[in-house]
Design a protein around this motif. Sequence first.
Motif, PDB file in Angstrom:
ATOM      1  N   GLY A 200     -16.259  87.428  53.434  1.00 33.81           N
ATOM      2  CA  GLY A 200     -17.035  88.549  53.935  1.00 33.81           C
ATOM      3  C   GLY A 200     -17.102  88.631  55.433  1.00 33.81           C
ATOM      4  O   GLY A 200     -16.733  87.700  56.153  1.00 33.81           O
ATOM      5  N   GLY A 201     -17.577  89.777  55.901  1.00 37.19           N
ATOM      6  CA  GLY A 201     -17.693  90.001  57.327  1.00 37.19           C
ATOM      7  C   GLY A 201     -18.625  91.147  57.621  1.00 37.19           C
ATOM      8  O   GLY A 201     -19.292  91.688  56.737  1.00 37.19           O
ATOM      9  N   ILE A 230     -19.109  89.446  50.495  1.00 35.68           N
ATOM     10  CA  ILE A 230     -20.386  89.602  51.189  1.00 35.68           C
ATOM     11  C   ILE A 230     -20.158  90.542  52.368  1.00 35.68           C
ATOM     12  O   ILE A 230     -19.513  90.166  53.361  1.00 35.68           O
ATOM     13  N   LEU A 231     -20.646  91.762  52.234  1.00 32.06           N
ATOM     14  CA  LEU A 231     -20.418  92.814  53.225  1.00 32.06           C
ATOM     15  C   LEU A 231     -21.692  93.060  54.019  1.00 32.06           C
ATOM     16  O   LEU A 231     -22.768  93.238  53.447  1.00 32.06           O
ATOM     17  N   ILE A 232     -21.577  93.101  55.329  1.00 32.62           N
ATOM     18  CA  ILE A 232     -22.716  93.308  56.213  1.00 32.62           C
ATOM     19  C   ILE A 232     -22.404  94.472  57.140  1.00 32.62           C
ATOM     20  O   ILE A 232     -21.406  94.446  57.864  1.00 32.62           O
ATOM     21  N   LEU A 438     -20.283  91.631  44.334  1.00 30.54           N
ATOM     22  CA  LEU A 438     -20.348  92.164  45.697  1.00 30.54           C
ATOM     23  C   LEU A 438     -21.791  92.253  46.168  1.00 30.54           C
ATOM     24  O   LEU A 438     -22.663  92.747  45.452  1.00 30.54           O
ATOM     25  N   PHE A 439     -22.020  91.771  47.384  1.00 35.54           N
ATOM     26  CA  PHE A 439     -23.320  91.855  48.052  1.00 35.54           C
ATOM     27  C   PHE A 439     -23.150  92.716  49.293  1.00 35.54           C
ATOM     28  O   PHE A 439     -22.239  92.497  50.085  1.00 35.54           O
ATOM     29  N   ASN A 440     -24.035  93.701  49.457  1.00 34.36           N
ATOM     30  CA  ASN A 440     -23.955  94.589  50.618  1.00 34.36           C
ATOM     31  C   ASN A 440     -25.288  94.621  51.358  1.00 34.36           C
ATOM     32  O   ASN A 440     -26.341  94.874  50.762  1.00 34.36           O
ATOM     33  N   THR A 449     -22.529 102.004  61.382  1.00 31.98           N
ATOM     34  CA  THR A 449     -22.093 102.009  59.980  1.00 31.98           C
ATOM     35  C   THR A 449     -23.296 102.453  59.134  1.00 31.98           C
ATOM     36  O   THR A 449     -24.031 101.622  58.609  1.00 31.98           O
ATOM     37  N   PRO A 450     -23.508 103.749  59.004  1.00 29.67           N
ATOM     38  CA  PRO A 450     -24.713 104.268  58.341  1.00 29.67           C
ATOM     39  C   PRO A 450     -24.884 103.756  56.913  1.00 29.67           C
ATOM     40  O   PRO A 450     -23.927 103.663  56.146  1.00 29.67           O
ATOM     41  N   PHE A 451     -26.127 103.438  56.557  1.00 32.34           N
ATOM     42  CA  PHE A 451     -26.390 102.873  55.229  1.00 32.34           C
ATOM     43  C   PHE A 451     -26.074 103.858  54.119  1.00 32.34           C
ATOM     44  O   PHE A 451     -25.634 103.466  53.037  1.00 32.34           O
ATOM     45  N   PHE A 452     -26.271 105.153  54.345  1.00 39.10           N
ATOM     46  CA  PHE A 452     -25.953 106.137  53.320  1.00 39.10           C
ATOM     47  C   PHE A 452     -24.438 106.235  53.122  1.00 39.10           C
ATOM     48  O   PHE A 452     -23.958 106.454  52.007  1.00 39.10           O
ATOM     49  N   GLY A 453     -23.690 106.008  54.187  1.00 40.96           N
ATOM     50  CA  GLY A 453     -22.234 105.981  54.072  1.00 40.96           C
ATOM     51  C   GLY A 453     -21.759 104.814  53.231  1.00 40.96           C
ATOM     52  O   GLY A 453     -20.827 104.937  52.429  1.00 40.96           O
ATOM     53  N   ALA A 454     -22.409 103.654  53.389  1.00 41.75           N
ATOM     54  CA  ALA A 454     -22.055 102.497  52.572  1.00 41.75           C
ATOM     55  C   ALA A 454     -22.365 102.768  51.105  1.00 41.75           C
ATOM     56  O   ALA A 454     -21.567 102.446  50.209  1.00 41.75           O
ATOM     57  N   GLU A 455     -23.534 103.343  50.849  1.00 45.20           N
ATOM     58  CA  GLU A 455     -23.900 103.669  49.466  1.00 45.20           C
ATOM     59  C   GLU A 455     -22.889 104.632  48.851  1.00 45.20           C
ATOM     60  O   GLU A 455     -22.468 104.463  47.691  1.00 45.20           O
ATOM     61  N   TYR A 456     -22.521 105.631  49.628  1.00 43.80           N
ATOM     62  CA  TYR A 456     -21.565 106.643  49.153  1.00 43.80           C
ATOM     63  C   TYR A 456     -20.231 106.004  48.774  1.00 43.80           C
ATOM     64  O   TYR A 456     -19.645 106.307  47.721  1.00 43.80           O
TER      65      TYR A 456
END
Length: 500
Positions: A200-201, A230-232, A438-440, A449-456
């Motif tokens: 992860g990174g 593991i995504l951050i 997967l962990f985000n 890196t907007p959180f809504f973009g990650a969810e999308y």
Amino acid sequence: MKSLAAVALIAAMPMAQAGAAMAQDKASGEAKTAKAIEAQVRSRDLVGTFGGQRVPYRATIAETIMTGDKDKQEAVIVTTSYVKTPADATRPVFFIYNGGPGSGSVWLQMGAFGPKRVGIPPDARDDGAPPYPILDNPDSLLDVADLVFIDPPGTGFSYLTEGADPKKYYGLREDARAVAEVIRRWINDNGRWNSPKYLGGESYGTTRTAMVVDELEGGTFNDVSLNGLILISTILDFAAREPTPGNEMAYVMTLPNMAAAAFYHGKVQATSVEAISEEARQFAIGPFATALLKGQDLPAAERASVRAELSRLTGLSETYLEQADLRVTSGRFYKELLRDRGLTIGRLDARYTGVDYDRAGETPDNDPSFYGIDAGYTAAINSWAREGLGFVTDRQYQSIGREPGQHWNWTLGGGRNAYLNVAPLIGKAMRENSGLRLFNAQGYYDFATPFFGAEYSLNRFGIPQDRVELKYYHAGHMMYVRDEDREALSRDVRAFIRAR
């Protein structure tokens, strides 16, 4: 008169001298060729308390040399590993890097998961001038996993050798191949083929994770199976990046961030950042997206309704929103939200504020959430690597290196001008590995890196949702700069690793 023999001898002398010079040049060239780079390895045996457990460990900073045609040394890649002693092959191992592309692993190593961390203000204040405290980090994950921090070529102390072709290492696929090779070598050298493995990174490091897992698991030869990603601060689908004319998706993805930032700075009212973020999500994916897609066919009454709600959520005036045609870029938002206070807000972390040269500009002079932390991290990694671990080099540590980005190959296929989306590679890996989870982790105040973009990107078809875990924190891109969030992130990742 000279004899014929003497004349012949004199005539032969230049040839002999030339031959001797050529032989000397050849010997010199062979000497230069023979002078190969010798991989540097430095180790220290240390003890620390992590997750409430006392852990003896070996810290090793080492160079891995990548070769090309005719065994030409092309790249030197530096890893910093922390392995519990005595070594235990049944322990999980977590391979970690940062993003950029061009960013060294300093941020996650000295900020979140390494056994030492730099002490900077946790409340979004500037880190000021040195000295910066280098502290024991009880939130390190060494109690549950061995840690391997990787600096890809062009980042940290890693570099390409003279004459090496940047096109072989700087790019989506090229970078991933190099990182995957380093991982395979570390696993082999340390006897960890059957250990649980996590990858992860952060930021572009999440993009890199999608590419590296495809390199490790996507082929049929030398497959390296993983237990977890593991995504951050995730960026997988680049449609959520800063908008270009005609791309409406970025406005939709960043609206919840604007609402969160406006709430933090007292520009909107809500019971919590979670509450205002959820309101903004529902509005963004519903009435706001519909209005943007209607373009010039948007009826006046609907436009007025959307504009009013947009103003309530973002804290921006309806006049400003109308002038922007309901489409406010992130850069404009950083400048406009607190213009009445003479302040700008951060991109990496909207909690931070800065003061520009004047108040009239359209976008900020700089990002206060980056210049507010970078000096402390740079000082800490150089001090720890050189003095703490004994690494010897005259190279500068590239916390954010420019060279990779100047040469980066962003092409992944999909035809001409196709936008980049690496999320399907994660879906493929999860479908083909039933044990891969997967962990985000996302910060509410992260515009990079907007959180809504990650969810999308992570709820698209093809990604098994029962193996995806989403966590949120009350800071920005590097949420671990806030003490409470570093502790929470550590607990959450520790629980994720233990849950295997």
